[in-house]
Motif scaffolding. Structure first.
Motif, mmCIF file in Angstrom:
data_model
loop_
_atom_site.group_PDB
_atom_site.id
_atom_site.type_symbol
_atom_site.label_atom_id
_atom_site.label_comp_id
_atom_site.label_asym_id
_atom_site.label_seq_id
_atom_site.Cartn_x
_atom_site.Cartn_y
_atom_site.Cartn_z
ATOM 1 N N ALA A 85 -3.033 -28.745 -26.431
ATOM 2 C CA ALA A 85 -3.786 -29.155 -27.620
ATOM 3 C C ALA A 85 -4.134 -27.948 -28.494
ATOM 4 O O ALA A 85 -4.259 -26.825 -28.005
ATOM 5 C CB ALA A 85 -5.074 -29.866 -27.201
ATOM 6 N N THR A 86 -4.260 -28.189 -29.786
ATOM 7 C CA THR A 86 -4.761 -27.147 -30.669
ATOM 8 C C THR A 86 -6.240 -26.943 -30.383
ATOM 9 O O THR A 86 -6.888 -27.771 -29.732
ATOM 10 C CB THR A 86 -4.565 -27.537 -32.143
ATOM 11 N N TRP A 87 -6.801 -25.845 -30.904
ATOM 12 C CA TRP A 87 -8.226 -25.612 -30.688
ATOM 13 C C TRP A 87 -9.062 -26.698 -31.349
ATOM 14 O O TRP A 87 -10.063 -27.146 -30.796
ATOM 15 C CB TRP A 87 -8.623 -24.229 -31.199
ATOM 16 N N TRP A 88 -8.651 -27.124 -32.540
ATOM 17 C CA TRP A 88 -9.381 -28.208 -33.203
ATOM 18 C C TRP A 88 -9.247 -29.506 -32.405
ATOM 19 O O TRP A 88 -10.216 -30.253 -32.230
ATOM 20 C CB TRP A 88 -8.877 -28.388 -34.621
ATOM 21 N N GLY A 89 -8.031 -29.756 -31.897
ATOM 22 C CA GLY A 89 -7.828 -30.944 -31.075
ATOM 23 C C GLY A 89 -8.645 -30.889 -29.797
ATOM 24 O O GLY A 89 -9.177 -31.909 -29.346
ATOM 25 N N PHE A 90 -8.770 -29.709 -29.212
ATOM 26 C CA PHE A 90 -9.578 -29.543 -28.000
ATOM 27 C C PHE A 90 -11.040 -29.875 -28.274
ATOM 28 O O PHE A 90 -11.694 -30.590 -27.507
ATOM 29 C CB PHE A 90 -9.447 -28.100 -27.492
ATOM 30 N N ILE A 91 -11.559 -29.367 -29.394
ATOM 31 C CA ILE A 91 -12.959 -29.639 -29.751
ATOM 32 C C ILE A 91 -13.167 -31.126 -30.004
ATOM 33 O O ILE A 91 -14.187 -31.703 -29.609
ATOM 34 C CB ILE A 91 -13.357 -28.803 -30.981
ATOM 35 N N LEU A 115 -18.039 -22.635 -27.815
ATOM 36 C CA LEU A 115 -16.986 -22.090 -28.677
ATOM 37 C C LEU A 115 -17.423 -22.085 -30.141
ATOM 38 O O LEU A 115 -17.296 -21.071 -30.838
ATOM 39 C CB LEU A 115 -15.710 -22.920 -28.528
ATOM 40 N N LEU A 116 -17.931 -23.220 -30.615
ATOM 41 C CA LEU A 116 -18.340 -23.297 -32.013
ATOM 42 C C LEU A 116 -19.566 -22.430 -32.284
ATOM 43 O O LEU A 116 -19.669 -21.804 -33.349
ATOM 44 C CB LEU A 116 -18.622 -24.752 -32.395
ATOM 45 N N GLU A 117 -20.495 -22.404 -31.350
ATOM 46 C CA GLU A 117 -21.669 -21.546 -31.519
ATOM 47 C C GLU A 117 -21.265 -20.079 -31.640
ATOM 48 O O GLU A 117 -21.741 -19.352 -32.521
ATOM 49 C CB GLU A 117 -22.625 -21.706 -30.338
ATOM 50 N N GLU A 164 -12.215 -19.508 -20.534
ATOM 51 C CA GLU A 164 -12.514 -20.699 -19.729
ATOM 52 C C GLU A 164 -11.931 -21.956 -20.358
ATOM 53 O O GLU A 164 -11.500 -22.869 -19.649
ATOM 54 C CB GLU A 164 -14.028 -20.837 -19.553
ATOM 55 N N SER A 165 -11.899 -22.023 -21.681
ATOM 56 C CA SER A 165 -11.372 -23.204 -22.368
ATOM 57 C C SER A 165 -9.867 -23.330 -22.194
ATOM 58 O O SER A 165 -9.330 -24.440 -22.097
ATOM 59 C CB SER A 165 -11.717 -23.151 -23.858
ATOM 60 N N LYS A 166 -9.161 -22.201 -22.154
ATOM 61 C CA LYS A 166 -7.707 -22.236 -22.005
ATOM 62 C C LYS A 166 -7.287 -22.894 -20.701
ATOM 63 O O LYS A 166 -6.181 -23.444 -20.605
ATOM 64 C CB LYS A 166 -7.141 -20.813 -22.073
ATOM 65 N N LYS A 167 -8.160 -22.861 -19.693
ATOM 66 C CA LYS A 167 -7.830 -23.449 -18.394
ATOM 67 C C LYS A 167 -7.690 -24.965 -18.466
ATOM 68 O O LYS A 167 -7.041 -25.570 -17.615
ATOM 69 C CB LYS A 167 -8.902 -23.067 -17.364
#
Length: 305
Positions: A144-150, A162-164, A136-139
């Motif tokens: 952005a990187t995953w860290w940038g997305f967060i 995601l972090l949980e 769902e996050s990839k949509k």
């Protein structure tokens, strides 16, 4: 973010964590493993957290009223902040306490194979939940990187899940290591060490979430790319340039834009009003979340200096 995507990830995590919490607690009762107990509390906290995220999504949809003229969109940020606090207090603090206690007063494990089986099953369920959150996050993640997305996401639910889930998977690995080393070395201290590692991991994740959710809760502006798009769309037609602009997210799906605009000289009142309407339409066409736009025509006094 589509509301359906965030809800799907939350429900997947809710179902997985509820089942895992029950299984882990049963495993603790059989084995007496502190790692299992810490993981039980962790999964129970996660289950409650997903319930809070769903509640935030529901309450944020309330219509604006006199007391809250800009609506309740920030409810999603508030409940996500509470989730971060719960992860820290119920998950991290308890696991650290239990780990220190078990290291100081180790107790032998009973039926450790039961704990191993439960933890492996939990890894599979958490993996499913994590995969759903990733999908769902990839949509909406873009390049952005995953860290940038967060760090940059204005929708709180997916970064939280995601972090949980990432923390849950690593926590299960720590629990397996603690139980496994306790069996191999015949030293139950390792179970306490695994528990302590789980607590430290949850503490780090909770702090990251607290910082990010606090920033959203007190009000973040548009990202640099979105702001540049807004300025470009405003500074067109009969608008000479944007004198200054302020933006703020009132909720994940609602951006407030306020700006002073220098207009082309010689426009009458009707032409100015039309130019303002056109500027609003251009912005909304390119940035649909810019639902509240307040534009003020003004003199560009900087040119007179």
């Amino acid at each position: 973010m589509s509301a359906g995507g965030g809800t799907k990830a939350i429900i997947a995590a809710l179902g997985a964590n509820a089942g895992i919490a029950a299984a882990k607690f049963a495993g603790f009762l059989v084995t007496g493993s502190s790692s299992m107990l810490a993981e039980s509390v962790h999964s129970l906290a996660d289950t409650s957290n997903q319930g809070l995220l769903l509640l935030g999504q529901k309450t944020s949809k309330r219509a604006a009223d006199q007391a809250h003229p800009f609506g309740y969109g920030r409810d999603r940020y508030f409940y996500s902040f509470i989730v971060a606090l719960m992860l820290f207090t119920l998950g991290s603090a308890f696991a650290i306490y239990e780990g220190i206690h078990k290291i100081g007063h180790p107790e032998p494990l009973e039926s450790p194979i039961v704990a191993v089986i439960i933890l492996v099953v939990a890894l599979c369920l958490e993996g499913y939940s994590f995969f759903t959150a990733i999908t769902e996050s990839k949509k909406i993640k873009g390049d952005a990187t995953w860290w940038g997305f967060i760090r940059q996401a204005k929708e709180p639910e997916l970064p939280v899940v995601l972090l949980e889930d990432a923390g849950a998977l690593l926590g299960l690995v720590f629990a397996l290591a603690g139980v496994g080393l306790s069996v191999v070395t015949d030293d139950p201290v390792w179970d306490g060490v695994g528990t302590l590692a789980i607590g430290a991991l949850l503490g780090v994740i909770a702090i990251i979430l607290i910082v990010e959710m606090k920033s959203l809760l007190i009000g973040e502006g548009a990202t640099a790319s979105v702001l540049a798009t807004i300025v470009d769309e405003l500074a067109a037609g009969k608008v000479e340039r944007v004198i200054h602009i302020r933006t703020q997210y009132l909720g994940p799906d609602e951006l407030l834009v306020a700006a002073k605009l220098a207009m082309v000289p010689g426009l009458d009142t009707a032409a100015v009003a039309q130019a303002i309407d056109d500027a609003e339409a251009r912005v909304r066409a390119k940035v649909p979340v810019a639902k509240l736009i307040y534009l003020e025509p003004d003199l560009d006094r900087s040119l007179a200096r």
